[in-house]
Motif scaffolding. Structure first.
Motif, PDB file in Angstrom:
ATOM      1  N   TRP A 158      14.139  84.691  57.689  1.00  0.00           N
ATOM      2  CA  TRP A 158      14.067  85.307  56.355  1.00  0.00           C
ATOM      3  C   TRP A 158      13.698  86.094  55.023  1.00  0.00           C
ATOM      4  O   TRP A 158      14.530  86.978  55.194  1.00  0.00           O
ATOM      5  CB  TRP A 158      12.624  86.145  56.950  1.00  0.00           C
ATOM      6  CG  TRP A 158      12.105  86.122  58.168  1.00  0.00           C
ATOM      7  CD1 TRP A 158      12.126  86.202  59.542  1.00  0.00           C
ATOM      8  CD2 TRP A 158      10.691  85.811  58.013  1.00  0.00           C
ATOM      9  NE1 TRP A 158      10.595  86.489  60.220  1.00  0.00           N
ATOM     10  CE2 TRP A 158       9.618  85.907  59.368  1.00  0.00           C
ATOM     11  CE3 TRP A 158       9.110  85.586  57.174  1.00  0.00           C
ATOM     12  CZ2 TRP A 158       8.304  85.392  59.457  1.00  0.00           C
ATOM     13  CZ3 TRP A 158       8.443  85.498  57.274  1.00  0.00           C
ATOM     14  CH2 TRP A 158       7.271  84.864  58.639  1.00  0.00           C
ATOM     15  N   LEU A 159      13.276  85.111  53.642  1.00  0.00           N
ATOM     16  CA  LEU A 159      13.882  85.657  52.411  1.00  0.00           C
ATOM     17  C   LEU A 159      12.806  86.060  51.158  1.00  0.00           C
ATOM     18  O   LEU A 159      11.735  85.046  51.794  1.00  0.00           O
ATOM     19  CB  LEU A 159      14.364  83.827  52.543  1.00  0.00           C
ATOM     20  CG  LEU A 159      15.913  83.411  52.828  1.00  0.00           C
ATOM     21  CD1 LEU A 159      16.314  82.243  52.465  1.00  0.00           C
ATOM     22  CD2 LEU A 159      17.123  84.573  52.726  1.00  0.00           C
ATOM     23  N   PRO A 160      12.589  86.111  50.599  1.00  0.00           N
ATOM     24  CA  PRO A 160      11.519  86.166  49.628  1.00  0.00           C
ATOM     25  C   PRO A 160      10.890  84.885  49.560  1.00  0.00           C
ATOM     26  O   PRO A 160      11.426  83.912  48.887  1.00  0.00           O
ATOM     27  CB  PRO A 160      12.844  86.575  48.369  1.00  0.00           C
ATOM     28  CG  PRO A 160      13.647  87.452  49.039  1.00  0.00           C
ATOM     29  CD  PRO A 160      14.083  86.205  49.571  1.00  0.00           C
ATOM     30  N   ALA A 161       9.579  84.784  48.777  1.00  0.00           N
ATOM     31  CA  ALA A 161       9.189  84.387  48.743  1.00  0.00           C
ATOM     32  C   ALA A 161       8.076  84.235  47.783  1.00  0.00           C
ATOM     33  O   ALA A 161       8.202  83.653  46.352  1.00  0.00           O
ATOM     34  CB  ALA A 161       6.983  83.619  49.321  1.00  0.00           C
ATOM     35  N   GLY A 162       8.066  85.008  46.563  1.00  0.00           N
ATOM     36  CA  GLY A 162       7.541  86.217  45.951  1.00  0.00           C
ATOM     37  C   GLY A 162       7.260  87.398  45.614  1.00  0.00           C
ATOM     38  O   GLY A 162       7.099  88.151  46.863  1.00  0.00           O
ATOM     39  N   ILE A 163       7.464  88.467  44.010  1.00  0.00           N
ATOM     40  CA  ILE A 163       7.734  89.342  44.057  1.00  0.00           C
ATOM     41  C   ILE A 163       6.092  90.116  42.820  1.00  0.00           C
ATOM     42  O   ILE A 163       6.868  89.067  41.889  1.00  0.00           O
ATOM     43  CB  ILE A 163       8.438  90.427  43.812  1.00  0.00           C
ATOM     44  CG1 ILE A 163       9.320  90.377  44.979  1.00  0.00           C
ATOM     45  CG2 ILE A 163       8.487  91.401  43.413  1.00  0.00           C
ATOM     46  CD1 ILE A 163      10.642  90.753  44.649  1.00  0.00           C
TER      47      ILE A 163
END
Length: 243
Positions: free
Chosen positions: A197-202
């Motif tokens: 799992w990795l960042p998609a958006g903030i």
């Protein structure tokens, strides 16, 4: 183990409350064992790609930093990878202590199930316990947050997190900045390459006061894309190596 693109968009709100794009920058991110040497190659600004000459100049400057780092390591005799693993071990122990503290910080309730990113998730809502006494700077920040978290039922990873500050947060004893109550953040993650799992958006919105004087509105969106697997190198080259 992944290089990726990061696009940062900053907005300002007009008198009618409508956000308008002020600035947009996109970067290629090349992680490095030493986080300070992670390369953020600036590739476009406000939709305009930077010229090959501008990008080449960045590359030369970063290569220079890596060469200096290499020389420092040779002089000190430090094994960079071993040093990184030791620091990572310490950081994981610290994270573990914080995670174990979470049930003491929050009153947590399971409120339902939803499908996000094509996966079944459990929705938890949380709010800080009024009698909790923070034990560190990190837990002090957490104790000022309330929100919702969606956990994948298959592997218990966070798919999405929404938080809101229920108290003001002072930075630098309040002299540097004060983030105001009501500021919000939404963090989204995606499952990449069938393994992580990795960042998609903030997306962060809120208000703050800088240096006890200037009040500013914050509306920033960071989007992550184009994840590409690579092998971390301790040599001077920052470029991705596809596996």
């Amino acid at each position: 183990r992944y290089t990726f693109n990061m696009k940062e968009s900053k907005f300002e709100t007009d008198e009618q409350g409508n956000p308008g794009l002020v600035e947009e920058n996109e970067y290629e991110i090349f992680p490095y064992l030493d986080e300070d040497l992670t390369y953020r190659r600036h590739i476009s600004k406000n939709g305009r790609p930077l010229s090959p000459e501008e990008i080449e100049k960045q590359d030369r400057e970063h290569e220079k930093k890596l060469e200096e780092r290499k020389k420092d390591l040779e002089k000190s005799g430090i094994d960079e990878e071993a040093d990184y693993l030791e620091r990572e071990k310490i950081e994981r122990l610290k994270e573990g202590r914080i995670i174990r503290e979470i049930p003491r910080i929050y009153d947590i309730k399971m409120t339902g199930r939803e499908t996000l990113e094509g996966r079944s998730t459990i929705l938890l809502e949380f709010e800080p316990r009024p009698d909790y006494e923070p034990k560190s700077r990190e837990t002090d920040i957490l104790s000022k947050l309330a929100g919702r978290a969606w956990f994948c039922e298959q592997d218990y990873q966070v798919v999405q997190l929404e938080v809101e500050f229920v108290e003001n947060l002072s930075l630098g004893l309040g002299l540097l900045a004060r983030l105001h109550k009501g500021s919000k953040a939404v963090v989204r993650r995606r499952y990449v390459n069938g393994e992580v799992w990795l960042p998609a958006g903030i997306h962060f919105t809120g208000t703050a006061r800088l240096f006890l004087l200037k009040k500013v509105r914050i509306n920033t969106l960071i989007e992550y894309s184009n994840y590409r697997k690579f092998r971390v190198r301790t040599s001077h080259s920052f470029r991705a190596v596809e596996e």
